[in-house]
Write a protein that holds these residues in place. Structure first.
Motif, PDB file in Angstrom:
ATOM      1  N   ALA A 173       0.855  -1.116   0.202  1.00  0.00           N
ATOM      2  CA  ALA A 173       0.120  -0.175   0.009  1.00  0.00           C
ATOM      3  C   ALA A 173       0.844   1.157  -0.208  1.00  0.00           C
TER       4      ALA A 173
ATOM      5  N   LEU B  73       4.827   3.506  -3.913  1.00  0.00           N
ATOM      6  CA  LEU B  73       4.063   4.341  -4.764  1.00  0.00           C
ATOM      7  C   LEU B  73       4.405   3.851  -6.358  1.00  0.00           C
TER       8      LEU B  73
ATOM      9  N   ARG C 195       1.704   1.316  -7.061  1.00  0.00           N
ATOM     10  CA  ARG C 195       0.512   2.222  -6.979  1.00  0.00           C
ATOM     11  C   ARG C 195       0.369   2.583  -8.556  1.00  0.00           C
TER      12      ARG C 195
ATOM     13  N   LYS D 234      -6.405  -3.065  -5.794  1.00  0.00           N
ATOM     14  CA  LYS D 234      -5.397  -2.123  -6.381  1.00  0.00           C
ATOM     15  C   LYS D 234      -4.361  -1.778  -5.670  1.00  0.00           C
ATOM     16  N   ASN D 235      -4.533  -1.520  -4.430  1.00  0.00           N
ATOM     17  CA  ASN D 235      -3.505  -1.163  -3.442  1.00  0.00           C
ATOM     18  C   ASN D 235      -2.606  -2.246  -2.822  1.00  0.00           C
ATOM     19  N   ILE D 236      -3.015  -3.313  -2.827  1.00  0.00           N
ATOM     20  CA  ILE D 236      -2.132  -4.433  -2.454  1.00  0.00           C
ATOM     21  C   ILE D 236      -1.693  -5.510  -3.323  1.00  0.00           C
TER      22      ILE D 236
ATOM     23  N   ASN E  40      -2.478   1.561 -10.964  1.00  0.00           N
ATOM     24  CA  ASN E  40      -3.630   2.560 -11.284  1.00  0.00           C
ATOM     25  C   ASN E  40      -3.620   2.676 -12.958  1.00  0.00           C
ATOM     26  N   HIS E  41      -2.405   2.378 -13.521  1.00  0.00           N
ATOM     27  CA  HIS E  41      -2.248   2.885 -14.875  1.00  0.00           C
ATOM     28  C   HIS E  41      -3.118   1.408 -15.637  1.00  0.00           C
TER      29      HIS E  41
ATOM     30  N   MET F  82       1.884   1.766 -11.105  1.00  0.00           N
ATOM     31  CA  MET F  82       1.354   0.657 -12.332  1.00  0.00           C
ATOM     32  C   MET F  82      -0.049  -0.013 -12.203  1.00  0.00           C
TER      33      MET F  82
END
Lengths: 255, 210, 462
Positions: free
Chosen positions: C16, C19, C22, C325-327, C26-27, C24
């Motif tokens: 989490a 960054l 995160r 998404k975050n983990i 998110n994209h 990668m």
């Protein structure tokens, strides 16, 4: 029109001014607002944690605290959605068939504040004003449990001086989720961080929502990291410019 | 390992599991009529062509067989295909030309040309089967796949194609049925679209009117 | 089993806060979302499509025994062989038996989550049989010696630079190749493998009971290759993959394609009804379908959880889940991750060991909203939480806390006992550590609404 006020437990404890502001608005719209001081909570926290027996007992008290035949209005999409969609599961004790209708009239008569204003009252009568740029956060409870999407936006459109911008992630969870925010703080924080950053990047001065739990979560992050953006409940936005019956302050959610 | 035991055990567990209530048959009406935007017969060829252009597949509409052969020769020349494999006897006869080889040339072929079972308009799909002489290997192994068929092989939906196959093969289905839509692709490397991973990189379709 | 939970806590925190991860994710997931919105356009009435699909799956599930037996009957008549496996061990034994019979040394495999479930590759490798993943994403993961990161997109978390470096190290190609070049490298490598393999193993997307066929969906063409060259085809499937009829594919192929990758239909949708016929040009001489239970009948027997068997493994719930998404996929430490994984894993592998996954969710409901077969995923997570409490998996302290909570909520007087300062101090004391370093403690007003209202109203009365 008679309205029973339901003040959710955390609003009662942490954001009492918002509840007073809501009374002001409803009275401005010619409603008679009544409040049963015995009320406490709808029971959702325990339900979400899997402790359904404890939740059930508190839910039964909730049903006793309100008159099922009159409207109940509350500044929380999350509580509204819980009572409306999950009480029958919690209280029937059996697996409900797919099309179980809403049996107890109370379940039909509870409304979140913004949906109530738009569906049942002439909300355009409220003349609020607030300068600045705001972005609206769709709380999961309001959006997915209650289907609330356009009502708050309609209300905010009417606020003079307020420009509303949409973020791409307005429908993404803020990261609160009740005990999740405590049990899984790093994931919760990561989610909040992204929401706040995206709002700031859009140039928003305010994050506005129907749910104070979300706003409290985001506000905690904002304060710790010294961002200028502020969180504010939609009730507090709309009560600006009203001559309040009760003493008001700036209306920010954390007084 | 006792196979009979395993089968009986699993079936028994299923039966017992389902007996424990909640076994209501849904009264919900299942019906495909209003789910997709329906294609009417007059529009089906156009729809098929539009879908394929979105997928990067070139469709050539030919009035008759001669037009097809000429069009194919032109494409073949412009793409500089030296070796085109065709194992369909009827097609081979029509195409004639010395550039057509047999299956043995598959490892060095530039393209394969086959017929097909059906075309599906709504999705731009080509339906093939292992019952065709081209079989399983050739159409997937080739770097380029050329398909030739007639407009009267066009149906509007996948379920129509399946119905027609059922009728055609009298329920003795070929061992493999293929519904091919577009070109072999992947987005597995940082969501970048790359074509021609394992299957053909290019697909061309010749649709003959007569 | 606290260590599984502890590991999850540590790794979820680490991911989490990462960054780059995160960025990668998110994209990648934004791309999925754009594609999904596009793919939805083909539906005039997506809601009805989902309701229909839910209905078909319900029918398939409540008559599961009948449809499985029908499938076996028809598939056997088509010349195929059906093997029933109660658990992973029996499935592996069945595969091994076939390998031994065929004296197999090399196997090519297309993507299959069920084969991950039974740890097929490790088992065969111990028997000195080479197993090669042929789906590009799985191939990349195999080279990195990692499990897949996502049900549908196994290498979703890797940047193109990471893949280029991986290929350079493991395959000896030039460094810094781009995605197209890397794909061609994989294509060339794997073409030989397809042709040399003794056996092809695939998963199954749908079992078609009326025609005795298996439907396999893909974009790359590797499953077609895996079932074209080798002389033997083994398809391994969970028993819940049944569809009553091949006609249902009209509904399910587009739903799967839209929700999985934003396409109208996936590039290659194949149906295999058995081994090659005598008059067919080529294809495997033998085809086996292994029907795997491995805990699915447990889920089936719980009417509350049964709908989780309707899952068509599209991966959409992972794509919209903010927690996933975050983990990322590996943090779950399970075969199936994301919302569906969190729902079913406690029932397949133990509530005590994996119940915590149901708590690692804010219950936002995005998964339920997106599911093409309308599984109430976030409600099933809630039910898992309840079951966990019923099975007495809760710490005593937590149980006691909810008891106190209940008592407070039943008594207005109790709630009004302490003033705001005291409450804030209590909150700080109880939750400072778990509230974390990134959030300021909320400020408690001196008096609650209830107290203020009573005061004001008593003044008015006076």
């Amino acid at each position: 029109m008679k309205i029973q006020l339901f003040v959710p437990c955390f609003v009662d404890q942490l954001f009492p001014q918002t509840a007073f502001n809501m009374i002001s608005i409803l009275e401005k719209l010619d409603c008679e607002v009544v409040y049963n001081p015995q009320q406490t909570c709808c029971g959702q926290p325990a339900f979400n944690a899997g402790h359904w027996n404890e939740s059930k007992i508190v839910a039964q008290k909730f049903l006793d605290d309100f008159d099922p035949e009159n409207y109940i209005v509350t500044p929380s999409g999350s509580c509204t959605g819980f009572v409306r969609n999950h009480y029958h599961k919690l209280l029937s004790g059996k697996i409900p068939p797919k099309d179980l209708g809403v049996k107890n009239p109370l379940l039909r008569n509870i409304f979140e504040f913004s949906e109530f204003l738009v569906q049942k009252l002439d909300y355009t009568k409220i003349k609020a004003s607030m300068d600045g740029v705001g972005t609206y956060h769709d709380s999961c409870g309001a959006l997915r449990e209650c289907g609330i999407k356009s009502a708050p936006r309609k209300l905010l459109e009417n606020v003079e001086g307020l420009k509303i911008v949409e973020t791409e992630d307005s429908e993404v969870c803020c990261g609160f989720g009740g005990t999740f925010a405590i049990k899984y703080e790093p994931i919760s924080t990561a989610m909040t961080e992204q929401k706040v950053h995206n709002a700031v990047e859009k140039g928003a001065d305010y994050i506005i929502s129907t749910d104070l739990s979300c706003l409290m979560q985001m506000d905690g992050y904002i304060k710790k990291h010294n961002y200028k953006i502020k969180t504010i409940h939609i009730v507090d936005v709309l009560s600006r410019g009203l001559n309040p019956k009760y003493s008001s302050n700036s209306g920010y959610c954390v007084s | 390992m006792n196979q009979l035991h395993a089968k009986e055990n699993i079936i028994e567990k299923i039966k017992q599991g389902l007996n424990r209530s909640g076994k209501n048959d849904s009264s919900h009406e299942v019906g495909l009529q209003s789910i997709y935007f329906n294609v009417n017969d007059l529009e089906s060829v156009d729809q098929f062509i539009t879908e394929n252009s979105l997928l990067g597949v070139q469709v050539y509409r030919c009035k008759n067989d001669n037009e097809f052969i000429e069009a194919f020769r032109n494409v073949s020349k412009s793409k500089a295909w030296k070796s085109v494999v065709c194992v369909n006897p009827g097609l081979k006869k029509r195409l004639g030309s010395p550039i057509i080889y047999d299956r043995g040339a598959m490892y060095s072929m530039d393209a394969v040309i086959t017929e097909c079972e059906y075309f599906v308009a709504r999705t731009g799909t080509v339906v093939m089967s292992s019952a065709q002489p081209s079989g399983r290997v050739l159409p997937v192994y080739s770097p380029v796949h050329v398909i030739v068929g007639h407009e009267n092989q066009m149906v509007n939906s996948i379920s129509e194609a399946l119905e027609d196959i059922k009728r055609q093969y009298l329920k003795e289905y070929p061992s493999a049925l293929y519904f091919l839509t577009g070109v072999s692709s992947t987005g597995d490397i940082e969501k970048t679209l790359v074509k021609g991973v394992h299957g053909p990189k290019e697909v061309y379709i010749f649709l003959i009117e007569d | 089993m606290r260590t599984i939970q502890g590991k999850f806590h540590r790794e979820s925190q680490s991911k989490a806060e990462d960054l780059e991860h995160r960025r990668m994710m998110n994209h990648a997931l934004n791309q999925s979302e754009i594609a999904f919105q596009n793919g939805k356009q083909q539906f005039q009435n997506l809601d009805k499509a989902k309701e229909d699909a839910q209905s078909v799956k319900e029918k398939a599930t409540i008559h599961l025994d009948r449809y499985l037996l029908e499938f076996e009957d028809r598939f056997t008549k088509n010349g195929g062989k059906v093997i029933w496996a109660r658990d992973g061990k029996e499935a592996l034994e069945a595969v091994w038996k076939i390998c031994a019979e065929k004296k197999a040394k090399k196997i090519v495999k297309s993507k299959s989550m069920v084969t991950e479930e039974i740890h097929l590759n490790a088992f065969l490798q111990k028997k000195d049989i080479e197993v090669i993943e042929t789906d590009l994403g799985e191939y990349i993961q195999q080279l990195s010696e990692e499990p897949p990161y996502h049900i549908v997109a196994p290498s979703i978390h890797k940047s193109k630079e990471e893949v280029a470096q991986l290929f350079h190290e493991k395959l000896g190609v030039r460094p810094h190749l781009g995605p197209e070049e890397l794909t061609m490298v994989a294509r060339r490598q794997l073409r030989t493998e397809f042709q040399e393999a003794d056996i092809g193993i695939t998963g199954v997307n749908f079992l078609l009971s009326d025609i005795g066929g298996v439907a396999i969906t893909e974009n790359e063409g590797n499953a077609r290759m895996v079932t074209a060259f080798p002389n033997t085809h083994i398809a391994i499937t969970g028993i819940e993959k049944v569809l009553p009829s091949a006609k249902d594919l009209e509904l399910f192929w587009p739903l799967l394609a839209t929700h999985g990758s934003g396409q109208k239909v996936t590039v290659y949708n194949s149906i295999f009804t058995g081994p090659k016929h005598r008059n067919e040009t080529d294809g495997p001489e033998d085809m086996y379908v292994i029907l795997l239970d491995n805990g699915r009948t447990n889920i089936l027997s719980d009417p509350e959880m049964r709908e989780s068997l309707h899952c068509i493994r599209c991966g959409a719930c992972l794509n919209v889940c903010p927690v996933y998404k975050n983990i990322g996929g590996h943090t779950y430490n399970t075969v199936y991750g994301g919302p569906i994984g969190s729902v079913i894993t406690p029932h397949l592998s133990g509530m005590k060991e994996y119940g915590h996954l149901s708590h690692a969710s804010s219950l936002c409901g995005a998964c339920t909203e997106v599911c093409p077969v309308k599984i109430n995923l976030h409600e099933l997570l809630l039910k898992n939480r309840r079951k966990s409490v019923e099975q007495k998996n809760t710490f005593r302290l937590e149980k006691f806390s909810w008891y106190i909570w209940k008592r407070s909520m039943l008594s207005r007087r109790m709630l009004n006992t302490a003033n705001g300062n005291t409450k804030e101090r209590m909150f700080r004391y109880l939750f400072k550590k778990s509230w974390g370093e990134n959030r300021a403690i909320p400020t408690f007003p001196k008096k609650s609404f209830n107290e203020q209202w009573k005061e004001r109203n008593s003044k008015i009365e006076k």
